[in-house]
Design a protein around this motif. Structure first.
Motif, PDB file in Angstrom:
ATOM      1  N   PHE A  74      12.345 -39.259 -42.235  1.00  0.00           N
ATOM      2  CA  PHE A  74      12.696 -40.680 -42.339  1.00  0.00           C
ATOM      3  C   PHE A  74      11.698 -41.427 -43.213  1.00  0.00           C
ATOM      4  N   TRP A  75      10.413 -41.056 -43.131  1.00  0.00           N
ATOM      5  CA  TRP A  75       9.398 -41.701 -43.968  1.00  0.00           C
ATOM      6  C   TRP A  75       9.747 -41.467 -45.439  1.00  0.00           C
ATOM      7  N   ALA A  76      10.100 -40.226 -45.779  1.00  0.00           N
ATOM      8  CA  ALA A  76      10.457 -39.904 -47.165  1.00  0.00           C
ATOM      9  C   ALA A  76      11.716 -40.652 -47.606  1.00  0.00           C
ATOM     10  N   LEU A  77      12.709 -40.724 -46.734  1.00  0.00           N
ATOM     11  CA  LEU A  77      13.951 -41.430 -47.064  1.00  0.00           C
ATOM     12  C   LEU A  77      13.691 -42.908 -47.312  1.00  0.00           C
ATOM     13  N   GLN A  78      12.899 -43.527 -46.436  1.00  0.00           N
ATOM     14  CA  GLN A  78      12.689 -44.965 -46.605  1.00  0.00           C
ATOM     15  C   GLN A  78      11.903 -45.270 -47.877  1.00  0.00           C
ATOM     16  N   ILE A  79      10.935 -44.427 -48.244  1.00  0.00           N
ATOM     17  CA  ILE A  79      10.148 -44.738 -49.447  1.00  0.00           C
ATOM     18  C   ILE A  79      11.002 -44.520 -50.705  1.00  0.00           C
ATOM     19  N   ALA A  80      11.922 -43.552 -50.649  1.00  0.00           N
ATOM     20  CA  ALA A  80      12.834 -43.349 -51.781  1.00  0.00           C
ATOM     21  C   ALA A  80      13.750 -44.567 -51.948  1.00  0.00           C
ATOM     22  N   LEU A  81      14.314 -45.048 -50.860  1.00  0.00           N
ATOM     23  CA  LEU A  81      15.184 -46.225 -50.920  1.00  0.00           C
ATOM     24  C   LEU A  81      14.392 -47.473 -51.287  1.00  0.00           C
ATOM     25  N   ASN A  82      13.163 -47.559 -50.807  1.00  0.00           N
ATOM     26  CA  ASN A  82      12.283 -48.669 -51.154  1.00  0.00           C
ATOM     27  C   ASN A  82      12.092 -48.727 -52.669  1.00  0.00           C
ATOM     28  N   GLY A  83      11.836 -47.570 -53.274  1.00  0.00           N
ATOM     29  CA  GLY A  83      11.645 -47.522 -54.719  1.00  0.00           C
ATOM     30  C   GLY A  83      12.919 -47.725 -55.515  1.00  0.00           C
ATOM     31  N   LEU A  84      14.069 -47.528 -54.905  1.00  0.00           N
ATOM     32  CA  LEU A  84      15.353 -47.660 -55.588  1.00  0.00           C
ATOM     33  C   LEU A  84      15.844 -49.100 -55.670  1.00  0.00           C
ATOM     34  N   TRP A  85      15.545 -49.914 -54.666  1.00  0.00           N
ATOM     35  CA  TRP A  85      16.141 -51.249 -54.606  1.00  0.00           C
ATOM     36  C   TRP A  85      15.785 -52.101 -55.829  1.00  0.00           C
ATOM     37  N   THR A  86      14.532 -52.141 -56.204  1.00  0.00           N
ATOM     38  CA  THR A  86      14.100 -53.017 -57.299  1.00  0.00           C
ATOM     39  C   THR A  86      14.806 -52.702 -58.623  1.00  0.00           C
ATOM     40  N   PRO A  87      14.872 -51.425 -59.047  1.00  0.00           N
ATOM     41  CA  PRO A  87      15.602 -51.146 -60.290  1.00  0.00           C
ATOM     42  C   PRO A  87      17.095 -51.485 -60.204  1.00  0.00           C
ATOM     43  N   VAL A  88      17.673 -51.314 -59.027  1.00  0.00           N
ATOM     44  CA  VAL A  88      19.096 -51.640 -58.871  1.00  0.00           C
ATOM     45  C   VAL A  88      19.304 -53.151 -58.945  1.00  0.00           C
ATOM     46  N   PHE A  99      22.447 -54.846 -52.314  1.00  0.00           N
ATOM     47  CA  PHE A  99      22.643 -55.090 -50.884  1.00  0.00           C
ATOM     48  C   PHE A  99      22.937 -53.790 -50.146  1.00  0.00           C
ATOM     49  N   ALA A 100      23.753 -52.928 -50.736  1.00  0.00           N
ATOM     50  CA  ALA A 100      24.042 -51.627 -50.105  1.00  0.00           C
ATOM     51  C   ALA A 100      22.764 -50.804 -49.973  1.00  0.00           C
ATOM     52  N   VAL A 101      21.935 -50.817 -51.011  1.00  0.00           N
ATOM     53  CA  VAL A 101      20.669 -50.067 -50.961  1.00  0.00           C
ATOM     54  C   VAL A 101      19.754 -50.639 -49.889  1.00  0.00           C
ATOM     55  N   ILE A 102      19.649 -51.955 -49.821  1.00  0.00           N
ATOM     56  CA  ILE A 102      18.726 -52.538 -48.848  1.00  0.00           C
ATOM     57  C   ILE A 102      19.223 -52.379 -47.412  1.00  0.00           C
ATOM     58  N   MET A 103      20.534 -52.326 -47.230  1.00  0.00           N
ATOM     59  CA  MET A 103      21.049 -52.045 -45.882  1.00  0.00           C
ATOM     60  C   MET A 103      20.719 -50.608 -45.480  1.00  0.00           C
ATOM     61  N   ALA A 104      20.856 -49.679 -46.416  1.00  0.00           N
ATOM     62  CA  ALA A 104      20.456 -48.291 -46.148  1.00  0.00           C
ATOM     63  C   ALA A 104      18.963 -48.225 -45.879  1.00  0.00           C
ATOM     64  N   LEU A 105      18.190 -49.016 -46.618  1.00  0.00           N
ATOM     65  CA  LEU A 105      16.742 -49.065 -46.396  1.00  0.00           C
ATOM     66  C   LEU A 105      16.429 -49.586 -44.996  1.00  0.00           C
ATOM     67  N   CYS A 106      17.115 -50.620 -44.565  1.00  0.00           N
ATOM     68  CA  CYS A 106      16.901 -51.149 -43.206  1.00  0.00           C
ATOM     69  C   CYS A 106      17.140 -50.064 -42.163  1.00  0.00           C
ATOM     70  N   LEU A 107      18.220 -49.319 -42.318  1.00  0.00           N
ATOM     71  CA  LEU A 107      18.521 -48.243 -41.367  1.00  0.00           C
ATOM     72  C   LEU A 107      17.462 -47.147 -41.420  1.00  0.00           C
ATOM     73  N   ALA A 108      17.014 -46.809 -42.629  1.00  0.00           N
ATOM     74  CA  ALA A 108      15.986 -45.773 -42.771  1.00  0.00           C
ATOM     75  C   ALA A 108      14.658 -46.223 -42.176  1.00  0.00           C
ATOM     76  N   VAL A 109      14.302 -47.487 -42.377  1.00  0.00           N
ATOM     77  CA  VAL A 109      13.052 -48.010 -41.801  1.00  0.00           C
ATOM     78  C   VAL A 109      13.153 -48.027 -40.276  1.00  0.00           C
ATOM     79  N   PHE A 110      14.291 -48.439 -39.758  1.00  0.00           N
ATOM     80  CA  PHE A 110      14.484 -48.432 -38.305  1.00  0.00           C
ATOM     81  C   PHE A 110      14.388 -47.000 -37.772  1.00  0.00           C
ATOM     82  N   GLY A 111      15.062 -46.066 -38.433  1.00  0.00           N
ATOM     83  CA  GLY A 111      14.981 -44.663 -38.023  1.00  0.00           C
ATOM     84  C   GLY A 111      13.570 -44.134 -38.094  1.00  0.00           C
ATOM     85  N   ALA A 112      12.851 -44.499 -39.152  1.00  0.00           N
ATOM     86  CA  ALA A 112      11.456 -44.072 -39.290  1.00  0.00           C
ATOM     87  C   ALA A 112      10.599 -44.647 -38.168  1.00  0.00           C
TER      88      ALA A 112
END
Length: 155
Positions: A74-88, A99-112
């Protein structure tokens, strides 16, 4: 805490954070309608500096614990999504996809946070401010989408 491991996790955080330097908000973002509760620009780098330190500490604490594989995944997933949001959002100017990326990020951070808590409660607690901030950011992304329907449709 293993300080070398902390530096590795901090490097991952700073790598994700560098997308902010590569894809800055610029004139496009400044021209968008934003809600009145949008934080001032200086709040973002200060907040991320603190959050990246907490995220790195959480990762370093949990990585050496037994049965931490889900926490690390989950740590790896959230940091990947974290790095993806800004370029998107800022690079591609895709408000809806952002918004779709940041919602996935929210779920990944919660899971982490939950997975980290199960192996080390301090590591889990270190993710709580991050979850709060990402939730605020998701609400801001949603508000920008709502306030700029013509821009969201064209991108």
């Amino acid at each position: 805490m293993d300080w070398l491991l902390f530096l590795v996790f901090l490097g991952a955080c700073l790598g994700a954070g560098m997308t902010g330097a590569l894809f800055q908000p610029g004139d496009w973002y400044r021209a968008l309608n934003k809600p009145s509760w949008t934080p001032p620009d200086w709040v973002f780098p200060v907040t991320w500096f603190v959050l990246y330190g907490c995220m790195a500490a959480a990762g370093a604490r949990a990585a050496v614990m037994p049965d931490s594989q889900y926490a690390m995944a989950f740590w790896a997933l959230q940091i990947a999504l974290n790095g993806l949001w800004t370029p998107v959002f800022f690079g591609l100017k895709k408000i809806r996809l952002g918004f779709a990326v940041i919602m996935a990020l929210c779920l990944a951070v919660f899971g982490a946070m939950i997975a980290l808590w199960q192996v080390d409660w301090i590591a889990g607690l270190l993710f709580a401010p991050y979850l709060l901030w990402v939730t605020i950011a998701a609400c801001l992304n949603a508000a920008v989408w709502r306030l700029n329907p013509q821009v969201a449709r064209s991108a």
